[in-house]
Scaffold this motif. Structure first.
Motif: not given
Length: 563
Positions: A412-432
């Motif tokens: 959730a923290r990483v998700h929020q950081e990505l929302l704040d620093c990138s546009d809707t065209m760029h996101f990450v699929t992530l397995f942790i």
């Protein structure tokens, strides 16, 4: 009512008519609308046209579909003017017939020195009232007979020769080349028009005019432009006032132009634009000698422009190569330089970027309590933007590791950081995942990533399926925790979609089943041999087709002795 999709694909303006019924969109020639963009899935979306209107549905694409910036989660009704985005590809939904045609001269080419470009309608090349016409081949071989024109041409060619070997930027060069033409051809206006616009229509790039503030318009017909560009012929237009078709027009220019010449900017390979000159002086009537000289100068100018463009491209490529090499070096330092030893386990990681830099990420990080974090992610898109977001994601994860957050909170923290620093065209699929070697369990969060595969013997297969959406995609997303046991001798394959979505020349995907079969055939081999074999099978499957996506693979195997 008929509809179309318009936009730009691979640098080219496109217009896709939509037929009644279902229209398939995706990155495959089997679709009704083939969008050759790496961010678009093979079967990405479906646009259905009915008498009541049109609706867009996403078909479970990797990078999503949007209408006017809003994600498509169910069928969305479309209205003319709506902006569609499939992955990184943008299109506009419009009513057929309401777009500007690409066959006419540029409707909005801009103005330079008070001159703009419009059109007058003519029916066919035979209707062009010309005093003479000459092809570039004839102009280059014909011998001139007018001493004054030949002398001026010789002086201009000498000057142009000095210009040709220089390294002057294009924007600074345009006015100089018109000055050379001015020394050969007496003219009220000389204009340089290039076809470097998105739809290939001529636009004015430089102008020399005797009365730049009149606001007058240059009137060229589509027929003239088509003849000069398509047939590589220079045209001589004399006594425009005597042409009854021109006399009925109300343009100031058509009342003033007495003589004009239009020549193709032919760089000995292709026509890249037009050179135009005219005069309103009743004493000036251009002749064939001047048309020939004008055509030869147009060729020299075109060669210079093309060479300057190549030089600029070469310099830009050199600069980009240096930046990419530096980015690649920085990115490599972000990935683990070596993998930790895990008691009772073997581990191996491989990555094959499809470009110089990768949008895939992975990490293997031991924690102080003996557990090990395993991460594999895939940033939407390719190249430098994806690589930058990949590096940012890894850096953010490593800052958060020491806080000891539960994985759902970490995601959730990483998700929020990505929302704040990138546009809707760029996101990450992530397995942790966090492996606990003492209990042989792995706790994980899967944010929209390919489900890792746990191979347990010949038949049993465990998939670590998604527990949330991709990170940085939708505000308000939540991520659930899941847990799996790792039996003795089991092998866990964590991978990016560059493996299952790789295609052969027939557009068939490699798929999960081929990956499972390839890994199972080598279960008893060292992990190095398993990875080599899987990647060899993948390359054999795609044949001569290059990788279209980054490939990342982590293999983790529990030793039988620990069972």
């Amino acid at each position: 009512m008929a509809f179309v999709l318009t936009g730009e694909v691979s640098g080219k303006r496109v217009r896709f008519p939509l037929r009644p019924g279902r229209n398939a969109l995706g990155r495959s020639s089997r679709n009704d609308i083939d969008l050759q963009n790496p961010s678009v899935s093979r079967q990405h979306a479906e646009l259905e046209v009915t008498p009541q209107g049109a609706h867009l549905r996403d078909l479970g694409s990797s990078n999503g579909s949007w209408v006017n910036g809003q994600p498509v989660t169910s069928a969305v009704a479309l209205r003319p003017g709506d902006r569609l985005r499939l992955g990184d590809q943008e299109l506009r939904f419009e009513v057929a017939g309401e777009q500007g045609g690409a066959s006419s001269v540029a409707q909005d080419p801009g103005t330079i020195a008070g001159v703009s470009l419009d059109e007058i309608p003519l029916s066919d090349p035979g209707d062009v009232s010309t005093g003479d016409r000459i092809s570039w081949e004839v102009a280059s071989s014909e011998v001139g007979h007018d001493p004054a024109t030949e002398k001026a041409l010789f002086r201009a060619v000498t000057e142009a020769g000095q210009m040709l070997v220089g390294a002057q930027p294009l924007t600074e060069m345009y006015d100089d080349v018109l000055g050379i033409v001015e020394g050969v051809v007496p003219a009220r206006r000389i204009l340089l028009l290039l076809t470097d616009t998105p739809d290939g229509t001529p636009a004015i790039r430089a102008a020399r005019t005797a009365d730049a503030d009149t606001g007058e318009k240059l009137m060229l017909s589509r027929t003239i432009v088509r003849t000069v560009l398509g047939e590589r012929e220079a045209l001589l237009l004399n006594d425009a006032l005597s042409d009854p078709r021109f006399r009925v027009q109300e343009s100031i220019i058509l009342q003033k132009v007495r003589s004009a010449m239009v020549a193709p900017l032919f760089d000995s390979n292709e026509v890249i634009g037009l050179l135009y000159a005219d005069s309103d002086d009743p004493r000036v009537h251009y002749n064939r000698e001047q048309l020939r000289a004008f055509t030869l100068l147009a060729n020299l100018i075109a060669v210079k422009i093309s060479n300057a463009r190549l030089l600029e491209v070469e310099r830009e490529q050199e600069r980009m190569a240096q930046e990419v090499a530096a980015a690649r070096q920085v990115q490599q330092t972000m990935l683990p330089s070596s993998l930790p030893q895990i008691p009772g386990y073997e581990i191996l990681a491989r990555q094959l970027p499809c470009f110089e830099v990768a949008g895939d990420l992975y990490d293997v990080c031991p924690l102080r309590d003996g557990r090990v974090i395993l991460v594999v992610g895939d940033v939407t898109g390719k190249g430098m933007p994806a690589a930058l977001l990949m590096s940012n994601t890894i850096a953010g994860l490593r800052v958060l590791y020491p806080e000891g957050l539960p994985l759902d909170q970490l995601a959730a923290r990483v998700h929020q950081e990505l929302l704040d620093c990138s546009d809707t065209m760029h996101f990450v699929t992530l397995f942790i995942g966090i492996l606990d070697p003492s209990t042989h369990t792995i706790e994980y969060v899967n944010g929209g990533h390919n489900a890792p595969l746990m191979l347990c013997g010949e038949q049993e297969l465990v998939e670590l399926k998604a527990t949330g959406t991709p990170l940085g995609l939708l505000r308000g997303s939540q991520f659930a925790l899941a847990r799996a046991e790792i039996p003795a001798d089991a092998m866990l394959c964590i991978f990016s979609d560059g493996i299952p979505e790789a295609q052969n020349p027939d557009d068939l995907e490699y798929g999960d089943q081929r990956l499972i079969g390839s890994a199972r055939r080598r279960c008893g081999a060292p992990l190095e041999g398993v990875a080599d074999g899987v990647l060899a099978d993948l390359r054999a499957f795609i044949g001569a087709r290059p990788l279209e996506d980054d490939v990342t693979l982590i293999l983790l195997r529990r030793s039988r002795a620990d069972g």
